[in-house]
Enzyme design. Structure first.
Site, mmCIF file in Angstrom:
data_model
loop_
_atom_site.group_PDB
_atom_site.id
_atom_site.type_symbol
_atom_site.label_atom_id
_atom_site.label_comp_id
_atom_site.label_asym_id
_atom_site.label_seq_id
_atom_site.Cartn_x
_atom_site.Cartn_y
_atom_site.Cartn_z
ATOM 1 N N SER A 179 57.428 7.958 4.629
ATOM 2 C CA SER A 179 57.932 9.334 4.696
ATOM 3 C C SER A 179 57.960 9.791 6.149
ATOM 4 O O SER A 179 57.535 9.075 7.042
ATOM 5 C CB SER A 179 57.032 10.260 3.878
ATOM 6 O OG SER A 179 55.787 10.397 4.522
ATOM 7 N N LYS A 180 58.483 10.983 6.344
ATOM 8 C CA LYS A 180 58.615 11.488 7.729
ATOM 9 C C LYS A 180 57.280 11.457 8.459
ATOM 10 O O LYS A 180 57.235 11.391 9.676
ATOM 11 C CB LYS A 180 59.194 12.907 7.805
ATOM 12 C CG LYS A 180 59.364 13.678 6.520
ATOM 13 C CD LYS A 180 60.558 13.279 5.721
ATOM 14 C CE LYS A 180 60.185 13.436 4.255
ATOM 15 N NZ LYS A 180 60.600 12.511 3.304
ATOM 16 N N ARG A 181 56.222 11.531 7.706
ATOM 17 C CA ARG A 181 54.893 11.449 8.311
ATOM 18 C C ARG A 181 54.744 10.200 9.187
ATOM 19 O O ARG A 181 54.021 10.185 10.166
ATOM 20 C CB ARG A 181 53.840 11.383 7.205
ATOM 21 C CG ARG A 181 52.951 12.571 7.155
ATOM 22 C CD ARG A 181 51.927 12.558 6.041
ATOM 23 N NE ARG A 181 52.104 11.616 4.965
ATOM 24 C CZ ARG A 181 51.461 10.458 4.908
ATOM 25 N NH1 ARG A 181 50.649 10.108 5.865
ATOM 26 N NH2 ARG A 181 51.647 9.663 3.887
#
Length: 489
Positions: free
Chosen positions: A255-257
């Site tokens: 994910s963008k994380r």
RNA sequence: GGCGCCAUGGUGUAACUGGUUAACACGCCGCCCUCUCAAGGCGGAGAGUUCGGGUUCGAUCCCCGAUGGCGCUGCCA
């Protein structure tokens, strides 16, 4: 290509029989890494068997879908070199098909109207009594339901999940079975007439005559709901092939994380598309033991080697280091003519304009590509090869230009080059080494100092190759100007 | 919580689907080369296959259980 040898017309995973597959992203975000890999696998499968690759945009969630996202997805696909044979089709333009399919299901008793409102459902869920829909509207008399509809009451359409269990033979996971009791009477058509994903995929997959559904493993739990619909619609089941997911370094779903998650972000990082595609292909798939000692596969290699049984069952971690390695391999292997347009794209993005002829550019690229880790390097680290205005890396100056006597020597060396009858890689070296011997200084000190004076960097190809690439005039000019290099403390 | 899936070094994958010193690549470390940095060459550390039972003459591979991770559990897709 062979004939379909399976009884019942069912295409088994690797039957060479013109399969029809699709990539069906929903335009609620850019093309992400996982989606790109799913698309790649479908594309490879279609190309391998001479089948058809269809692109379908699942934009039935009007709230979250946007046209910009559609364009972003197409851009991502083009970037990694995936072309499609049919489409893009938009589900938002195929509503009548879904509504007709829902009606068919209602007429045949496999679906029913549900008059519960969203609020009511939420309230019931909040009470904690019913995790799943309690099927209360299923008990309604069909004629009564019909009348209520005629009276203008809004209703969703739900699928009436039967008793028993549902299973299929997954091409990668084998037999998978779910107890129907675990499935709720899922919504097919929302009360506004827009289909849910469950209905639209099945209706489209049937209508588009897809033979193989290759998609993320996050859809395994949705599959029984779809199998049930195929049965109810008396449609032939396609082969399902669920592909494991791609995880971040911490083994949670990417994910963008974890940083870049959009495919285009990798383009912007200076990754070469073929490197990215090669890397992606090997994430969750392997060509098998016959190619165990190989990692570099061209598009053609992948097409030739790709089959469903090379897909692994376990999730894979996205490893940036390995991607970087593929990138250097591809950049190094590319002919400079092929590299130039990619670099020009990078230059454009960096608002960098080279001031050299095409020949000079190609020569410099040939010289530099073995040391490039990213296309970005050609606009940053290697700037001095393409323009005459460049910065001196302070660390490089400190390391190799610190000797206070060096500037004078380099300036004198410049006069030697100016006086020399010829200027080639060999003669440049000859002159420098003779000069070093005369002055009784180490050639290495002169070489390293010159490198910084000429390129601003401590890291570069062999100095004399650099000199040859730069040309006599520029070498003399930059060596003479060494006194102007900002000193560092 | 329920259901489903998965499990080989730090990472990606191999291992004729029961018999190998468990292989390759990335990464890491060292040496060589050398004008820097890469590349390249050579070598090394790192898994006894998540754990525990079973079946078998023999299990990475088959069975059971546990643990862990992931997925699904919406009138999202």
């Amino acid at each position: 290509m062979g004939e379909d040898r399976e009884e019942g017309g069912r295409l088994m995973p690797d039957t060479p029989s013109f399969p029809r597959v699709r990539f069906a992203p929903s335009p609620t975000g850019y093309l992400h890494v996982g989606g790109a890999r799913t698309a790649l696998f479908n594309w490879l499968f279609a190309r391998h068997f001479g089948g058809t690759f269809i692109l379908r945009i699942e934009d039935t969630d009007f709230e979250r879908s946007s046209e910009a996202m559609v364009e972003g997805i197409l851009e991502g696909m083009r970037w990694i070199g995936l072309d499609w044979d049919e489409g893009p089709f938009f589900q938002s333009q195929r509503l009548p098909l879904y509504q007709a399919t829902a009606q068919k299901l209602i007429d045949s008793g496999y679906a029913y109207y549900c008059f519960c409102t969203k609020d009511e459902l939420e309230a019931r869920r909040a009470q904690g009594t019913a995790a799943m829909y309690d099927r209360r509207c299923r008990a309604l008399d069909p004629p009564e339901s019909k009348q209520r509809r005629l009276d203008g009451q809004a209703a969703a359409v739900r699928f009436a999940v039967p008793d028993g269990s549902t299973s299929w033979n997954d091409a990668v996971f084998g037999r998978v079975e779910f107890a129907n009791a675990e499935l709720e009477d899922f919504v097919l058509l929302r009360s506004d007439g827009i289909p849910t994903y469950h209905l639209s995929v099945v209706a489209d997959d049937i209508q588009m005559r897809l033979t193989h559904i290759i998609r993320g493993a996050d859809h395994i739990s949705n599959t029984p709901k779809q199998v049930l619909q195929y049965r109810a619609l008396q449609a032939e089941l396609p082969v399902f092939a669920h592909v494991p997911l791609i995880l971040g370094p911490d083994k949670t779903r990417l994910s963008k994380r974890h940083g870049a998650t959009s495919v285009i972000a990798y383009k912007d990082m200076g990754i070469v598309p073929e490197a990215f595609r090669n890397f992606l292909a090997l994430l969750g798939w392997s060509p098998g033991s016959a190619h165990r000692d190989r990692e570099i596969f061209s598009s053609g290699d992948l097409i030739q080697l790709f089959t469903l049984d090379g897909i692994s069952k376990s999730n894979a971690v996205f490893d940036n280091d390995k991607l970087a390695w593929f990138n250097t391999e591809y950049i190094r292997a590319y002919a400079s003519e092929k590299l130039l347009p990619l670099i020009e794209t990078e230059w454009k993005a960096a608002q960098f304009t080279p001031t050299r002829s095409r020949e000079e550019l190609l020569a410099a690229i040939d010289l530099l590509k073995p040391r490039a880790r990213s296309l970005k390097d050609f606009a940053t680290l290697f700037r001095a090869y393409f323009r005459d205005d460049f910065e001196y890396d302070p660390a490089a100056v400190t390391k190799f230009l610190a000797d206070p006597e060096l500037p004078a020597w380099l300036q004198e060396l410049a006069t030697r080059y100016a006086a020399a009858p010829e200027f080639t890689e060999a003669s440049a070296e000859e002159i420098l080494r003779v000069f070093a011997a005369e002055k009784n200084i180490k050639a290495g000190a002169l070489i390293n100092g010159s490198r910084v004076a000429l390129t601003g960097q401590a890291v570069a190809p062999s100095l004399f190759a650099v000199m040859a690439a730069l040309g006599k005039d520029r070498v003399i000019e930059r060596l003479s100007a060494v006194a102007k290099v900002p000193a560092t403390g």
